[in-house]
Design an enzyme around this catalytic site. Structure first.
Site, PDB file in Angstrom:
ATOM      1  N   LYS A  13       0.838  -1.206   0.000  1.00  9.11           N
ATOM      2  CA  LYS A  13       0.000   0.000   0.000  1.00  9.11           C
ATOM      3  C   LYS A  13       0.873   1.257   0.000  1.00  9.11           C
ATOM      4  O   LYS A  13       2.069   1.183   0.333  1.00  9.11           O
ATOM      5  CB  LYS A  13      -0.898  -0.024   1.237  1.00  9.11           C
ATOM      6  CG  LYS A  13      -0.128  -0.056   2.538  1.00  9.11           C
ATOM      7  CD  LYS A  13      -0.957  -0.596   3.674  1.00  9.11           C
ATOM      8  CE  LYS A  13      -0.130  -0.568   4.959  1.00  9.11           C
ATOM      9  NZ  LYS A  13      -0.810  -1.253   6.061  1.00  9.11           N
ATOM     10  N   TYR A 223      14.786  30.765   4.862  1.00  6.35           N
ATOM     11  CA  TYR A 223      13.583  31.399   5.422  1.00  6.35           C
ATOM     12  C   TYR A 223      13.726  31.642   6.912  1.00  6.35           C
ATOM     13  O   TYR A 223      14.183  30.760   7.652  1.00  6.35           O
ATOM     14  CB  TYR A 223      12.361  30.518   5.203  1.00  6.35           C
ATOM     15  CG  TYR A 223      11.784  30.550   3.826  1.00  6.35           C
ATOM     16  CD1 TYR A 223      11.366  31.756   3.244  1.00  6.35           C
ATOM     17  CD2 TYR A 223      11.621  29.374   3.098  1.00  6.35           C
ATOM     18  CE1 TYR A 223      10.818  31.777   1.971  1.00  6.35           C
ATOM     19  CE2 TYR A 223      11.073  29.382   1.826  1.00  6.35           C
ATOM     20  CZ  TYR A 223      10.669  30.585   1.269  1.00  6.35           C
ATOM     21  OH  TYR A 223      10.122  30.598   0.013  1.00  6.35           O
TER      22      TYR A 223
END
Ligand SMILES: *Cc1c(COP(=O)(O)O)cnc(C)c1O
Length: 320
Positions: A13, A223
């Site tokens: 999955k 940042y």
């Protein structure tokens, strides 16, 4: 060896835990995996490119007539998880299915007392299964679930029984049954200390230097200028960021390497870029590649993420 006589299934999955179905499935299939488990029907087409339909199962089950029709058209096997899913599967035509029984996790699966329901009893069960809540810990829940599952197996006519996920494989014979369902251990995760010597890292991450720059003492990097250069420094800007699954938790914390030299992350990880300190590798230039060690137990310890998260966040752009 660890699984006794049980055959290995594989949880594939979430795009094989972020590793990529197209890369992982041929290897797992060729290594002898007998069954493959996805969560959603949307994951079926990519998996069918590599494995036979009757070896592929959808863990969330068929929840409406369209999904039942799709299962029959493809031959992919639904896992029946609820009494309603059992009714729906029978009413739309029946046929082989798997049956998930909840033995104590209280997540997905039929309660043992509902096994007597007519719709459930009428199913043609290929694999009867359950899932362990605490397999990666020394917990009394494990023995309790194994015991309950043994009772379920005795009650439900079936072809095969399956209980163990990766960590469950380490818990011994009572957990092995006919087929195991490892996921994380197939992709380099170590979910139980007993498995440590048996599992190798399989994911490698590399990033290219987009730019190399000199930063003066007192200048900020990235940042928020969360890192301020304490002295003149050479900073490398990598083409890798949180959109690739290198999350902001690695800001000022992660370490890349080149030829054994440590290159710590400086400042915040941004969406597509990460800055590293090139002090230890003054020879590196734009276009050079550095690597990111991705030993999952160690990376989990440092980052606070789980080994599962560390894999499933990895982005498509890393596949190139
Ligand atoms: C994801 C999953 C697995 C695999 O678990 P791991 O801990 O990754 O080995 C097995 N069974 C079910 C039902 C699952 O959802």
């Amino acid at each position: 060896m660890l699984s006794g006589t049980a055959r290995a299934g594989a949880a594939i999955k979430a795009d094989a835990y972020g590793v990529g179905v197209d890369r992982a499935l041929p290897a797992l299939r060729d290594a002898g995996c007998a069954s493959f488990f996805v969560a959603h029907w949307s994951e079926v087409p990519a998996a069918l490119a590599h494995v036979p339909a009757n070896a592929l199962a959808v863990l969330h089950g068929a929840r409406n007539a369209e999904e039942c029709a799709y299962a029959r058209a493809t031959g992919v096997v639904p896992v029946v998880n609820t009494v309603a899913q059992a009714r729906l599967w029978s009413e739309t035509g029946g046929g082989p299915c798997h049956l998930m029984v909840d033995t104590g996790m209280n997540r997905l699966g039929i309660d043992p007392e509902d096994l007597a329901d007519a719709a459930v009893a009428a199913l043609t069960v290929d694999t009867v299964m359950s899932h362990l809540a605490c397999a990666d810990e020394d917990s009394l829940n494990n023995a309790r679930q194994a015991e309950r599952f043994t009772a379920v197996v005795a009650q439900v006519p079936h072809r095969r029984a399956s209980l163990a996920n990766s960590a469950g494989i380490a818990l011994g014979r009572a957990f092995q049954h006919d087929i195991t369902r490892p996921g994380i251990a197939l992709y380099g995760g170590v979910p139980h200390p007993a498995l440590a010597g048996h599992i190798r890292t399989v994911v490698g991450i590399a990033a290219a230097l987009l730019q190399v720059r000199n930063v003066a003492a007192g200048e900020g990097v990235g940042y928020g200028a969360s890192f301020i250069a304490p002295r003149p420094m050479r900073i490398g800007v990598l083409s890798l960021g949180y959109a690739d699954g290198y999350l902001r938790c690695w800001s000022d914390k992660g370490v890349f390497v080149h030829a054994g030299r440590q290159l710590p992350v400086r400042g915040r990880v941004s969406m597509d870029m990460t800055a590293i300190d090139l002090t230890a590798a003054p020879d590196l230039r734009e276009g050079d590649w550095v690597s990111l060690p991705y030993d999952l137990p160690e990376a989990a310890r440092v980052s606070g993420l789980t080994q599962y998260e560390l894999l499933t966040v990895l982005g498509q752009r890393l596949r190139a």
